[in-house]
Every structure is written in C-alpha cells, then in structure tokens.
Scaffold this active site. Structure first.
Site, short mmCIF file in Angstrom:
data_model
loop_
_atom_site.label_atom_id
_atom_site.label_comp_id
_atom_site.label_asym_id
_atom_site.label_seq_id
_atom_site.Cartn_x
_atom_site.Cartn_y
_atom_site.Cartn_z
N CYS A 75 0.84 -1.19 0.00
CA CYS A 75 0.00 0.00 0.00
C CYS A 75 0.88 1.24 0.00
CB CYS A 75 -0.87 0.03 1.25
SG CYS A 75 -2.07 -1.30 1.28
N GLN A 92 3.90 -2.61 3.67
CA GLN A 92 2.97 -3.72 3.89
C GLN A 92 2.43 -3.52 5.29
OE1 GLN A 92 4.42 -7.72 2.91
NE2 GLN A 92 6.32 -6.75 2.30
N TYR A 93 1.15 -3.30 5.41
CA TYR A 93 0.65 -3.08 6.77
C TYR A 93 -0.44 -4.06 7.17
CZ TYR A 93 -3.56 -0.70 5.17
OH TYR A 93 -4.76 -0.41 4.60
N HIS A 94 -0.81 -5.01 6.32
CA HIS A 94 -1.83 -5.98 6.70
C HIS A 94 -1.20 -7.17 7.39
CE1 HIS A 94 -5.36 -4.17 5.02
NE2 HIS A 94 -4.68 -3.85 3.96
#
Length: 94
Positions: A75, A92-94
């Site tokens: 993202c 990447q934060y998920h």
C-alpha cells in the site's frame, strides 16, 4: 494544485523523481506511479477514493494517515496538511 511534499520511503521518492528505482519491485512500479500521479493531483484525501485504489483512513494515527492499495499486501500511505501530501510511504501493513 496539490503536491506531494515529503516521502518516508526512499525508493518511492526515487521512483517519483527519476521514474525508476531498484528499491520497489519492477512489476509494481506502474501501479505505484499511477497512485502517485493521482496523489499529486489530489487536493483532499478523499480525492484518492478512486475505483480500484481501496482508499481508506488508518485507525489510531495523529495526524490521520490514509492508504491506497497497490498490490497484494503493498500500500501507499500518506498524510494530508491543507492540500498537500506528506510522509508518503510504501509499506505492507496488513
């Protein structure tokens, strides 16, 4: 017109300034550039609410941070002050 003022991710800044970088997967670079171009034109975070971008705000950030989806877990996240984007990051934060 709004502008991207600052980047957190060096590869993102390099891609924006030079049009290419080794710090971001080559397969993602066109999608990243599309989102950066849209962000450059945005005058409010909601202007990034474009079909396919999955725009939303992130919880728990002061000042508020927003995100648009690139591909898989990747993202672009950013903050807005006035009509300008700041601290634009690729993560990447998920």
């Amino acid at each position: 017109m709004a502008m991207i003022k600052t980047f957190k991710h060096k590869g993102l800044q390099e891609l924006w300034n030079a049009g290419k970088t080794r710090k971001i997967d080559a397969k993602l670079q066109n999608r990243v550039k599309q989102r950066l171009n849209a962000l450059e034109q945005a005058e409010a975070p909601e202007d990034m609410n474009i079909p396919g971008f999955d725009f939303h705000s992130l919880r728990g950030f002061k000042p508020p941070r927003f995100t648009v989806h690139v591909n898989g877990p990747w993202c672009i996240t950013f903050e807005f002050e006035g009509i300008h984007a700041y601290r634009v990051d690729f993560e990447q934060y998920h």
